[in-house]
Design a protein around this motif. Structure first.
Motif, mmCIF file in Angstrom:
data_model
loop_
_atom_site.group_PDB
_atom_site.id
_atom_site.type_symbol
_atom_site.label_atom_id
_atom_site.label_comp_id
_atom_site.label_asym_id
_atom_site.label_seq_id
_atom_site.Cartn_x
_atom_site.Cartn_y
_atom_site.Cartn_z
ATOM 1 N N UNK A 1 0.860 -1.173 0.000
ATOM 2 C CA UNK A 1 0.000 0.000 0.000
ATOM 3 C C UNK A 1 0.906 1.235 0.000
ATOM 4 N N UNK A 2 0.355 2.419 -0.238
ATOM 5 C CA UNK A 2 1.210 3.611 -0.297
ATOM 6 C C UNK A 2 2.137 3.768 0.904
ATOM 7 N N UNK A 3 1.634 3.498 2.098
ATOM 8 C CA UNK A 3 2.479 3.646 3.289
ATOM 9 C C UNK A 3 3.610 2.625 3.300
ATOM 10 N N UNK A 4 3.333 1.396 2.842
ATOM 11 C CA UNK A 4 4.377 0.382 2.763
ATOM 12 C C UNK A 4 5.404 0.707 1.694
ATOM 13 N N UNK A 5 4.925 1.189 0.553
ATOM 14 C CA UNK A 5 5.849 1.575 -0.521
ATOM 15 C C UNK A 5 6.767 2.704 -0.064
ATOM 16 N N UNK A 6 6.215 3.596 0.741
ATOM 17 C CA UNK A 6 7.028 4.711 1.250
ATOM 18 C C UNK A 6 8.141 4.192 2.159
ATOM 19 N N UNK A 7 7.849 3.175 2.950
ATOM 20 C CA UNK A 7 8.873 2.586 3.822
ATOM 21 C C UNK A 7 10.009 2.010 2.992
ATOM 22 N N UNK A 8 9.657 1.219 1.963
ATOM 23 C CA UNK A 8 10.688 0.599 1.122
ATOM 24 C C UNK A 8 11.495 1.667 0.393
ATOM 25 N N UNK A 9 10.812 2.683 -0.140
ATOM 26 C CA UNK A 9 11.521 3.764 -0.824
ATOM 27 C C UNK A 9 12.497 4.487 0.083
ATOM 28 N N UNK A 10 12.062 4.738 1.315
ATOM 29 C CA UNK A 10 12.939 5.424 2.265
ATOM 30 C C UNK A 10 14.136 4.550 2.660
ATOM 31 N N UNK A 11 13.919 3.229 2.761
ATOM 32 C CA UNK A 11 15.030 2.326 3.083
ATOM 33 C C UNK A 11 16.092 2.371 1.994
ATOM 34 N N UNK A 12 15.661 2.320 0.728
ATOM 35 C CA UNK A 12 16.616 2.384 -0.381
ATOM 36 C C UNK A 12 17.296 3.738 -0.439
ATOM 37 N N UNK A 13 16.525 4.802 -0.288
ATOM 38 C CA UNK A 13 17.094 6.152 -0.334
ATOM 39 C C UNK A 13 18.159 6.336 0.745
ATOM 40 N N UNK A 14 17.851 5.882 1.961
ATOM 41 C CA UNK A 14 18.810 6.019 3.063
ATOM 42 C C UNK A 14 20.079 5.225 2.771
ATOM 43 N N UNK A 15 19.928 4.012 2.208
ATOM 44 C CA UNK A 15 21.108 3.195 1.902
ATOM 45 C C UNK A 15 21.976 3.881 0.854
ATOM 46 N N UNK A 16 21.362 4.481 -0.156
ATOM 47 C CA UNK A 16 22.121 5.177 -1.195
ATOM 48 C C UNK A 16 22.852 6.393 -0.623
ATOM 49 N N UNK A 17 22.140 7.167 0.184
ATOM 50 C CA UNK A 17 22.757 8.367 0.767
ATOM 51 C C UNK A 17 23.872 7.986 1.734
ATOM 52 N N UNK A 18 23.637 6.966 2.566
ATOM 53 C CA UNK A 18 24.671 6.519 3.506
ATOM 54 C C UNK A 18 25.903 6.019 2.751
#
Length: 249
Positions: free
Chosen positions: A214-231
């Motif tokens: 769902x949108x909230x779950x997709x947001x979690x996955x997107x944020x996990x990937x974004x954080x990994x890329x930035x880190x």
């Protein structure tokens, strides 16, 4: 699509009308660019003659920033880009956009075919990586594992499709052998049983198929990937700074 005998179309942007002829000496992807006046919200495309095939359009602002293109196909599986995409055509598209990073994300649909996972998945993934590298050798490549995929057990509980952890292991191994980055989405979101927990969550984070967030779950996955890329980028910059300081000493 540029091709011998190709037709023509017009693009109307406000009061501006631009004509494009798609005929050319060979069959392959063609491109056209137009300036868009600030504030325009209405665009109209009309075929004015012959046969025209338009693959898509892209609006871009001038100046620095990040552009993300998604090539998503319903029911897609790894053999599509390795066997069904015309390599020359796809390579031309990749080169046109000059990506800094290509993300390869397959495995969810394959996870319910354990024999394919064990016998064919690795070779198909290697072929996708080969095609990307041949087209844009200067781009970085990230293999992104699938999310968890739930399955209703006889007990009524929602577990993980048995072959999915093997998909993740294969992708990690292939990425390592090919010199690609790897992001373990499955582990980052919580590992086995995550879709069951997400389905019971309030608000619900995954749909009733235990596959699509769902949108909230997709947001979690997107944020996990974004954080990994930035880190990862910040770690790289710190290592660069240390190397520069060491050379000065």
């Amino acid at each position: 699509l540029e091709m011998p005998g190709g037709g023509s179309f017009q693009l109307a942007i406000g009061d501006q009308v631009v004509s494009v002829d798609t005929s050319g000496p060979r069959t392959g992807p063609g491109y056209a660019q137009f300036p868009v006046p600030p504030g325009e919200r209405r665009f109209e495309i009309r075929v004015t003659g012959g046969a025209v095939r338009l693959f898509g359009y892209w609006f871009e602002k001038p100046g620095p920033g990040l552009a993300y293109h998604s090539l998503g196909v319903n029911g897609a599986y790894v053999a599509m880009p390795s066997r069904m995409f015309r390599e020359e055509h796809w390579a031309a598209q990749l080169r046109h956009y000059t990506p800094a990073l290509v993300v390869i994300n397959y495995g969810t649909n394959e996870s319910v075919y354990p024999s394919f996972v064990d016998q064919g998945f690795a070779s198909e993934l290697k072929e996708v990586i080969r095609r990307v590298r041949a087209a844009v050798p200067e781009a970085s490549v990230l293999v992104m594992s699938p999310m968890d995929r739930g399955k209703r057990e006889a007990s009524g509980e929602i577990g993980t499709v048995p072959a999915l952890p093997r998909v993740v292991e294969i992708e990690q191994r292939v990425a390592r052998e090919a010199g690609c980055a790897f992001f373990n989405t499955f582990q980052a979101m919580g590992g086995s049983g995550t879709m069951g927990r997400w389905y019971q969550a309030e608000p619900r984070l995954v749909s009733a198929d235990f596959i699509h967030p769902m949108p909230a779950g997709a947001r979690i996955v997107g944020n996990l990937l974004s954080k990994a890329l930035v880190d990862g980028y910040n770690k790289y910059k710190i290592e660069q700074m240390r190397d520069n300081l060491a050379r000065r000493d």
